[in-house]
Design a protein around this motif. Structure first.
Motif, mmCIF file in Angstrom:
data_model
loop_
_atom_site.group_PDB
_atom_site.id
_atom_site.type_symbol
_atom_site.label_atom_id
_atom_site.label_comp_id
_atom_site.label_asym_id
_atom_site.label_seq_id
_atom_site.Cartn_x
_atom_site.Cartn_y
_atom_site.Cartn_z
ATOM 1 N N LEU A 20 0.850 -1.185 0.000
ATOM 2 C CA LEU A 20 0.000 0.000 0.000
ATOM 3 C C LEU A 20 0.888 1.238 0.000
ATOM 4 N N PHE A 27 1.240 5.329 0.357
ATOM 5 C CA PHE A 27 0.590 6.486 0.966
ATOM 6 C C PHE A 27 1.362 7.749 0.620
ATOM 7 N N LEU A 36 -4.114 7.002 1.070
ATOM 8 C CA LEU A 36 -3.782 5.904 0.175
ATOM 9 C C LEU A 36 -3.769 6.403 -1.269
#
Length: 73
Positions: free
Chosen positions: A35, A37, A43
């Motif tokens: 993920l 960021f 996100l």
């Protein structure tokens, strides 16, 4: 949102911001799933390595059918 899949590398990436947005932090959600960021901790994308294995099958994308409405012009 933009989705890209590279069948040669079996890499899937889902963008939630412009593809040129820079990741300030990457977190591994599970092996092979990362993920990204931004600096505000929002996100911006999800990367899936060995995507067909992680997802559990062949990766296919189907585009929605476009229905053209009559404008009456």
């Amino acid at each position: 949102m933009k989705i890209e899949y590279d069948p040669v590398r079996d890499l899937l990436y889902v963008y939630f911001k412009e593809p040129l947005a820079k990741a300030a932090k990457t977190v591994t959600a599970t092996p092979g799933v990362h993920l990204d960021f931004d600096r505000d901790e929002k996100l911006i994308g999800i990367e899936v390595i060995d995507a067909s294995e992680v997802i559990g099958g062949k990766i296919e994308f189907r585009l929605p059918e476009v229905i053209h409405a009559s404008t009456g012009v």
